[in-house]
Design a protein around this motif. Structure first.
Motif, PDB file in Angstrom:
ATOM      1  N   ALA A 117      18.987  16.776  -5.486  1.00 52.60           N
ATOM      2  CA  ALA A 117      18.704  15.550  -4.738  1.00 52.60           C
ATOM      3  C   ALA A 117      17.631  15.816  -3.675  1.00 52.60           C
ATOM      4  O   ALA A 117      16.657  15.056  -3.563  1.00 52.60           O
ATOM      5  CB  ALA A 117      19.983  15.024  -4.089  1.00 52.60           C
ATOM      6  N   VAL A 118      17.793  16.884  -2.920  1.00 51.92           N
ATOM      7  CA  VAL A 118      16.840  17.157  -1.835  1.00 51.92           C
ATOM      8  C   VAL A 118      15.469  17.516  -2.397  1.00 51.92           C
ATOM      9  O   VAL A 118      14.439  16.955  -1.995  1.00 51.92           O
ATOM     10  CB  VAL A 118      17.385  18.294  -0.934  1.00 51.92           C
ATOM     11  CG1 VAL A 118      16.339  18.697   0.080  1.00 51.92           C
ATOM     12  CG2 VAL A 118      18.663  17.847  -0.256  1.00 51.92           C
ATOM     13  N   LEU A 119      15.458  18.444  -3.365  1.00 53.89           N
ATOM     14  CA  LEU A 119      14.168  18.839  -3.955  1.00 53.89           C
ATOM     15  C   LEU A 119      13.506  17.644  -4.631  1.00 53.89           C
ATOM     16  O   LEU A 119      12.296  17.441  -4.524  1.00 53.89           O
ATOM     17  CB  LEU A 119      14.372  19.962  -4.973  1.00 53.89           C
ATOM     18  CG  LEU A 119      14.685  21.340  -4.408  1.00 53.89           C
ATOM     19  CD1 LEU A 119      14.889  22.326  -5.536  1.00 53.89           C
ATOM     20  CD2 LEU A 119      13.549  21.798  -3.502  1.00 53.89           C
ATOM     21  N   GLY A 120      14.324  16.854  -5.328  1.00 46.99           N
ATOM     22  CA  GLY A 120      13.786  15.716  -6.056  1.00 46.99           C
ATOM     23  C   GLY A 120      13.113  14.708  -5.161  1.00 46.99           C
ATOM     24  O   GLY A 120      12.033  14.199  -5.474  1.00 46.99           O
ATOM     25  N   ILE A 121      13.743  14.449  -4.018  1.00 43.45           N
ATOM     26  CA  ILE A 121      13.170  13.432  -3.138  1.00 43.45           C
ATOM     27  C   ILE A 121      11.819  13.914  -2.596  1.00 43.45           C
ATOM     28  O   ILE A 121      10.864  13.129  -2.478  1.00 43.45           O
ATOM     29  CB  ILE A 121      14.163  13.061  -2.008  1.00 43.45           C
ATOM     30  CG1 ILE A 121      13.809  11.697  -1.426  1.00 43.45           C
ATOM     31  CG2 ILE A 121      14.207  14.081  -0.910  1.00 43.45           C
ATOM     32  CD1 ILE A 121      14.285  10.584  -2.265  1.00 43.45           C
ATOM     33  N   HIS A 122      11.714  15.208  -2.333  1.00 38.36           N
ATOM     34  CA  HIS A 122      10.425  15.728  -1.857  1.00 38.36           C
ATOM     35  C   HIS A 122       9.382  15.699  -2.965  1.00 38.36           C
ATOM     36  O   HIS A 122       8.224  15.350  -2.740  1.00 38.36           O
ATOM     37  CB  HIS A 122      10.596  17.163  -1.340  1.00 38.36           C
ATOM     38  CG  HIS A 122      11.348  17.225  -0.049  1.00 38.36           C
ATOM     39  ND1 HIS A 122      10.944  16.549   1.072  1.00 38.36           N
ATOM     40  CD2 HIS A 122      12.490  17.863   0.291  1.00 38.36           C
ATOM     41  CE1 HIS A 122      11.809  16.763   2.044  1.00 38.36           C
ATOM     42  NE2 HIS A 122      12.761  17.557   1.597  1.00 38.36           N
ATOM     43  N   LEU A 139      28.397  20.880  -7.429  1.00 36.74           N
ATOM     44  CA  LEU A 139      28.063  20.249  -6.141  1.00 36.74           C
ATOM     45  C   LEU A 139      26.771  20.826  -5.586  1.00 36.74           C
ATOM     46  O   LEU A 139      25.900  20.092  -5.100  1.00 36.74           O
ATOM     47  CB  LEU A 139      29.189  20.470  -5.141  1.00 36.74           C
ATOM     48  CG  LEU A 139      30.449  19.657  -5.338  1.00 36.74           C
ATOM     49  CD1 LEU A 139      31.405  19.917  -4.181  1.00 36.74           C
ATOM     50  CD2 LEU A 139      30.116  18.180  -5.428  1.00 36.74           C
ATOM     51  N   LEU A 140      26.659  22.149  -5.654  1.00 38.57           N
ATOM     52  CA  LEU A 140      25.468  22.812  -5.126  1.00 38.57           C
ATOM     53  C   LEU A 140      24.225  22.323  -5.872  1.00 38.57           C
ATOM     54  O   LEU A 140      23.198  21.985  -5.260  1.00 38.57           O
ATOM     55  CB  LEU A 140      25.634  24.327  -5.290  1.00 38.57           C
ATOM     56  CG  LEU A 140      24.536  25.175  -4.665  1.00 38.57           C
ATOM     57  CD1 LEU A 140      24.574  25.033  -3.147  1.00 38.57           C
ATOM     58  CD2 LEU A 140      24.704  26.640  -5.061  1.00 38.57           C
ATOM     59  N   HIS A 141      24.349  22.282  -7.212  1.00 33.47           N
ATOM     60  CA  HIS A 141      23.227  21.821  -8.023  1.00 33.47           C
ATOM     61  C   HIS A 141      22.851  20.397  -7.642  1.00 33.47           C
ATOM     62  O   HIS A 141      21.669  20.061  -7.513  1.00 33.47           O
ATOM     63  CB  HIS A 141      23.593  21.911  -9.501  1.00 33.47           C
ATOM     64  CG  HIS A 141      22.516  21.442 -10.427  1.00 33.47           C
ATOM     65  ND1 HIS A 141      22.287  20.121 -10.691  1.00 33.47           N
ATOM     66  CD2 HIS A 141      21.578  22.133 -11.126  1.00 33.47           C
ATOM     67  CE1 HIS A 141      21.282  20.013 -11.520  1.00 33.47           C
ATOM     68  NE2 HIS A 141      20.821  21.223 -11.804  1.00 33.47           N
ATOM     69  N   ALA A 142      23.870  19.548  -7.446  1.00 26.48           N
ATOM     70  CA  ALA A 142      23.607  18.152  -7.105  1.00 26.48           C
ATOM     71  C   ALA A 142      22.855  18.058  -5.786  1.00 26.48           C
ATOM     72  O   ALA A 142      21.863  17.315  -5.668  1.00 26.48           O
ATOM     73  CB  ALA A 142      24.926  17.386  -7.031  1.00 26.48           C
ATOM     74  N   ALA A 143      23.322  18.816  -4.800  1.00 24.60           N
ATOM     75  CA  ALA A 143      22.679  18.747  -3.485  1.00 24.60           C
ATOM     76  C   ALA A 143      21.232  19.229  -3.574  1.00 24.60           C
ATOM     77  O   ALA A 143      20.305  18.571  -3.080  1.00 24.60           O
ATOM     78  CB  ALA A 143      23.459  19.598  -2.486  1.00 24.60           C
ATOM     79  N   THR A 169      18.698  10.195  -0.233  1.00 29.01           N
ATOM     80  CA  THR A 169      19.084  11.541  -0.644  1.00 29.01           C
ATOM     81  C   THR A 169      20.592  11.631  -0.838  1.00 29.01           C
ATOM     82  O   THR A 169      21.074  12.202  -1.819  1.00 29.01           O
ATOM     83  CB  THR A 169      18.637  12.564   0.413  1.00 29.01           C
ATOM     84  OG1 THR A 169      17.292  12.275   0.782  1.00 29.01           O
ATOM     85  CG2 THR A 169      18.725  13.967  -0.132  1.00 29.01           C
ATOM     86  N   LEU A 170      21.325  11.026   0.111  1.00 26.40           N
ATOM     87  CA  LEU A 170      22.784  11.051  -0.007  1.00 26.40           C
ATOM     88  C   LEU A 170      23.221  10.377  -1.305  1.00 26.40           C
ATOM     89  O   LEU A 170      24.093  10.867  -2.032  1.00 26.40           O
ATOM     90  CB  LEU A 170      23.411  10.348   1.196  1.00 26.40           C
ATOM     91  CG  LEU A 170      24.938  10.352   1.208  1.00 26.40           C
ATOM     92  CD1 LEU A 170      25.471  11.768   1.270  1.00 26.40           C
ATOM     93  CD2 LEU A 170      25.468   9.529   2.372  1.00 26.40           C
ATOM     94  N   MET A 171      22.573   9.243  -1.595  1.00 22.83           N
ATOM     95  CA  MET A 171      22.895   8.510  -2.824  1.00 22.83           C
ATOM     96  C   MET A 171      22.628   9.392  -4.042  1.00 22.83           C
ATOM     97  O   MET A 171      23.459   9.477  -4.960  1.00 22.83           O
ATOM     98  CB  MET A 171      22.028   7.252  -2.882  1.00 22.83           C
ATOM     99  CG  MET A 171      22.371   6.325  -4.009  1.00 22.83           C
ATOM    100  SD  MET A 171      23.912   5.461  -3.671  1.00 22.83           S
ATOM    101  CE  MET A 171      24.103   4.554  -5.181  1.00 22.83           C
ATOM    102  N   GLY A 172      21.461  10.045  -4.037  1.00 25.98           N
ATOM    103  CA  GLY A 172      21.119  10.931  -5.154  1.00 25.98           C
ATOM    104  C   GLY A 172      22.155  12.023  -5.317  1.00 25.98           C
ATOM    105  O   GLY A 172      22.606  12.329  -6.432  1.00 25.98           O
ATOM    106  N   PHE A 173      22.586  12.597  -4.198  1.00 26.15           N
ATOM    107  CA  PHE A 173      23.586  13.652  -4.245  1.00 26.15           C
ATOM    108  C   PHE A 173      24.894  13.128  -4.821  1.00 26.15           C
ATOM    109  O   PHE A 173      25.504  13.742  -5.703  1.00 26.15           O
ATOM    110  CB  PHE A 173      23.812  14.222  -2.844  1.00 26.15           C
ATOM    111  CG  PHE A 173      25.041  15.083  -2.759  1.00 26.15           C
ATOM    112  CD1 PHE A 173      25.090  16.314  -3.382  1.00 26.15           C
ATOM    113  CD2 PHE A 173      26.167  14.645  -2.068  1.00 26.15           C
ATOM    114  CE1 PHE A 173      26.222  17.098  -3.329  1.00 26.15           C
ATOM    115  CE2 PHE A 173      27.301  15.421  -2.010  1.00 26.15           C
ATOM    116  CZ  PHE A 173      27.335  16.653  -2.641  1.00 26.15           C
ATOM    117  N   LEU A 174      25.332  11.955  -4.293  1.00 25.75           N
ATOM    118  CA  LEU A 174      26.615  11.413  -4.747  1.00 25.75           C
ATOM    119  C   LEU A 174      26.589  11.130  -6.247  1.00 25.75           C
ATOM    120  O   LEU A 174      27.529  11.470  -6.973  1.00 25.75           O
ATOM    121  CB  LEU A 174      26.942  10.127  -3.972  1.00 25.75           C
ATOM    122  CG  LEU A 174      27.363  10.318  -2.528  1.00 25.75           C
ATOM    123  CD1 LEU A 174      27.527   8.977  -1.844  1.00 25.75           C
ATOM    124  CD2 LEU A 174      28.665  11.114  -2.462  1.00 25.75           C
TER     125      LEU A 174
END
Lengths: 321, 488
Positions: free
Chosen positions: A266-271, A259-263, A29-34
């Motif tokens: 990433a979280v929604l995507g992983i789920h 940044l907000l969109h990225a976070a 998730t962190l990677m996706g966010f970054l």
């Protein structure tokens, strides 16, 4: 269809990744966010400069650079990869300019010709040499990356403290460097994006800013390449910035919203990926798209709903604009 | 109308053999058409190879034709976005009955493509986002949905061996009889629609404003074109792959665009280039196992483009370079002639020859350079050299040319001061450039406008028609230029 969409298991999708499998899912998730955040920040400027599709072109064009760097160095080391991508990105930019300036082919067609040719070359190189000398670049990786297989070993240790897996740390550095570069050259980027004439009168070289942005774009694209592949990068570049554009008119706010969109994506995507059991990178983009659509409809200043209400309110008043 | 007929003949000359040849082959494996001759030439006897080659040719033609329109309409990247956007449609079409049913995939992909086009339109018209961002958004988000679906299908027990991944980079070998049938029908349809509405497509492509004013349904024509574009993309998917279809649309058409200024020739050339690229790509991908066809076709098309880019007779880089070079050489010669005239004028046209030293002094260069310039003049019969090679004499042609250049220069200076009211000391630089490009007709008009004046703003006489005609012949050298106001 039942087989295609697995049953929704709340525990498996939402609880397990944060309890039992935190070690891997946290990093993914962190990677996706970054990746999304870094691409999104650069993408904001591409959108402002109406160069969104140049981003598309560069993201395709780095492929032969990667392949050649890989064949020459016989490794997937960071430095050769970055150099290869940088050179390929600049070559693509120069080729587009060359075709566009030296013939009567218009810029859109020039972009189309340059990046498809380079991408085709990259795919062929990878196919010809795949499997030889341990080349582990393959078509799937090119298409949608392998964020799910981010190697967790070995960890980068600094002063006895675990910092993170190599790719995540590398991406973190690129993200920091991007933030630093934007902070340092904020004025130049801003002025040359909004008012090229003013930029020239202030002594800012538009050509230099253009090539610098393209060069850095190549670096960002290649650092994202491993995780999300060459094509989904374009989504990471455009989606956050486009969403932010719908919500704000001010660049600093837009960068924050990115940044907000990225976070969120990433979280929604992983789920989403866990639930549907599909490519995590693809799912992150789908989640990002959903957020974009939500902003499109519900944006307080210019969303579809707002427009609709305004149109209804104004409709009876004949003559008002 | 006649041109349309020619066009029709040309297209059916290409399309019909392919169509009928295919129809003949379904029942019996007769070997009577050109395509098979070519195949026998490559010693391909395998029907799969024939399907692949035929399919590649058909897709090359369709993509080339449609590409011609999108290139002149500056919609190249619309093609790119659409081609990525069809992926979820392909995946859904595949899911229909878990096999590569050409028709289901075709319908799914066309629907997805049109949905993508509609989404671009909507984003563009209801937000502040510009077209490029809208295209990128649709391209990426549709593609991501497609990738999710493809990875989900590949996870299924039957999914992996079905070859849906072949749609990403293309594999011409995967083209079957059903695919070729569909491709032939779509190609025929596209050619037919283009022929029927050629005028409409042409007009809306080049002058949409006029087309609208003339009552053409511009929007409807635009969407017809988008539909055809979606068709072209879909039939190319199997062989070229989603990722690179846009190249088959853009590159052959762009190459054709470099070679001709006429739309019907552009379309014909684009179709032929597409055909070649398709066939060559299919052929090359058979040479080695596991070579994806799409990238090879794209590189074949790129090669054609590069050739046109470099060697195109009118717009090619080499032709341009050659033109620039020869025009630079002409300007150089004309400047030398002008310098010779100035030398003669400075000594009031006494004496015939101009020594190289005088010429060099006049042009502020070395005698060596002057010698080279003199040689250049001699090669073009503008001057002859003295035996010892130290002085040159203008031939009648050289004299005329020199007079014409000086006349152009001074007339233009006078015109700028008299008609445009520019200060006399500001006109020289401009005249230095224009003197080489003024045509005779313009010169006549300017002369008339200036009432056949004989003196330029600096008080020097303007060589007139009589001086041009007279030539620097030995009989009448010393009288000086006659000019217009005087009788010859």
């Amino acid at each position: 269809m039942n087989v295609l969409v697995p049953d929704f298991d709340f525990h498996r999708v939402f609880i397990a990744p944060w309890t039992e499998n935190l070690a891997s899912f946290g990093w993914i998730t962190l990677m996706g966010f970054l990746v999304t955040a870094t691409c999104g920040w650069v993408g904001n400027f591409l959108i402002l400069r109406r160069m969104a599709l140049v981003g598309d072109a560069i993201s395709h064009s780095v492929l032969p650079g990667l392949a050649v760097a890989f064949l020459l160095s016989q490794s997937r080391g960071t430095l050769p990869m970055f150099l290869g991508a940088l050179v390929a990105g600049i070559v693509a930019t120069v080729l587009i300019e060359l075709i566009h300036k030296k013939s009567r082919v218009k810029q859109d067609a020039a972009i189309g010709i340059a990046f498809t040719s380079l991408f085709a070359l990259g795919v062929i190189l990878i196919n010809l040499y795949a499997g030889k000398g341990g080349v582990d670049l393959d078509q799937e990786c090119v298409l949608y990356g392998e964020i799910a297989f981010v190697p967790l070993e070995p960890m980068v240790m600094v002063g006895g403290q675990i910092l993170g897996p190599i790719p995540v740390v590398r991406m973190g550095f690129v993200a920091l460097a991007t933030a630093l570069l934007i902070a340092l050259f904020y004025k130049e980027l801003l002025v040359s994006s909004f008012d090229p004439a003013l930029a020239v009168s202030l002594g800012i070289s538009a050509t230099f800013v253009h090539y610098a942005l393209m060069g850095w774009l190549s670096v960002v694209v290649v650092s994202a390449f491993e995780s999300v592949g060459a094509i989904l990068v374009i989504a990471m570049l455009i989606l956050p910035g486009a969403t932010a554009t719908l919500l704000s008119h001010r660049l600093p706010v837009m960068l924050g919203l990115t940044l907000l969109h990225a976070a969120l994506s990433a979280v929604l995507g992983i789920h989403l990926a866990l639930w549907l059991d599909c490519s995590p990178a693809g799912a992150m983009v789908v989640a990002g798209t959903l957020i974009f659509v939500a902003a499109w409809i519900f944006s307080p200043s210019e969303g579809l709903l707002r427009r609709w209400f305004r149109a209804r309110l104004e409709a009876p008043a004949v003559g008002s604009s | 109308m006649k041109r349309g007929l020619q066009l029709a003949l040309l297209f059916f000359g290409i399309a019909l053999p392919a169509l009928t040849g295919h129809a003949a082959r379904i029942g019996d494996l007769s070997e009577t058409n050109i395509a098979e001759q070519a195949l026998r030439f490559f010693t391909f006897q395998d029907p799969a190879v024939r399907y692949a080659l035929l399919g590649s040719i058909l897709l090359g033609i369709t993509c080339g034709l449609l590409g011609g329109f999108i290139v002149v309409r500056k919609m190249a990247l619309v093609g790119d976005a659409l081609s990525h956007a069809v992926l979820p449609g392909v995946a859904l079409g595949f899911l229909w009955n878990m096999s590569k049913d050409p028709l289901a995939i075709f319908i799914g992909a066309v629907l997805a493509g049109l949905l993508g086009a509609a989404a671009v339109h909507l984003i563009k018209h209801t937000t502040r986002l510009k077209e490029d961002t809208a295209l990128g958004l649709v391209l990426a988000s549709f593609f991501a949905v497609g990738i999710c679906l493809v990875t989900m299908i590949q996870r299924l027990p039957t999914g992996n061996k079905s070859g849906i991944d072949k749609f990403l980079f293309g594999q011409a070998a995967a083209i079957g009889a059903g695919d070729v049938q569909l491709m032939a029908v779509v190609t025929g349809l596209a050619v037919l629609v283009i022929l029927l509405f050629y005028k409409e497509f042409l007009l809306t492509s080049f002058d949409a404003g006029f087309a609208r004013a003339a009552g053409f349904p511009v929007q409807a024509i635009h969407y017809t074109l988008m539909l055809l574009l979606a068709f072209a993309i879909v039939i190319a998917l199997q062989a070229v792959g989603v990722v690179l279809v846009s190249a088959m649309l853009i590159t052959p058409a762009a190459a054709a665009y470099l070679l001709t200024d006429r739309m019907h020739r552009l379309l014909a050339l684009a179709a032929i280039f597409g055909l070649f690229a398709g066939a060559l790509g299919a052929f090359l991908s058979f040479l080695r196992p596991n070579l994806p066809t799409g990238p090879l076709m794209v590189l074949a098309a790129t090669t054609i483009f590069v050739l046109a880019f470099l060697f195109g007779p009118r717009h090619g880089v080499l032709a341009r370079w050659w033109r620039q070079r020869s025009s630079a050489a002409r300007i150089q010669r004309e400047n030398t002639l002008k310098a010779v005239y100035h030398v003669l004028e400075a000594r009031e046209f006494k004496g015939e020859g101009v020594s190289l030293r005088e010429l060099a002094e006049r042009r502020r260069e070395t005698v060596k350079d002057a010698r080279q310039q003199a040689g250049e003049l001699r090669r073009h019969d503008f001057a002859s050299l003295q035996e010892d090679g130290n002085a040159i004499y203008l031939t009648p042609e050289g004299w005329q040319r020199a007079c014409a250049i000086v006349r152009n220069h001074r007339l233009w200076e006078l015109y700028l001061t008299n008609a445009a009211h520019i200060a006399a000391d500001h006109v020289h630089e401009d005249a230095e450039k224009i003197e080489h490009v003024l045509g005779e007709e313009v010169v006549r008009l300017i002369e008339k406008r200036l009432n056949y004046a004989t003196r330029d703003p600096h008080g020097r006489s303007i060589p007139g028609l009589a001086d041009l005609r007279r030539g620097a012949s030995p009989e009448s050298p010393a009288s000086g230029p006659t000019g217009y106001g005087r009788s010859a």
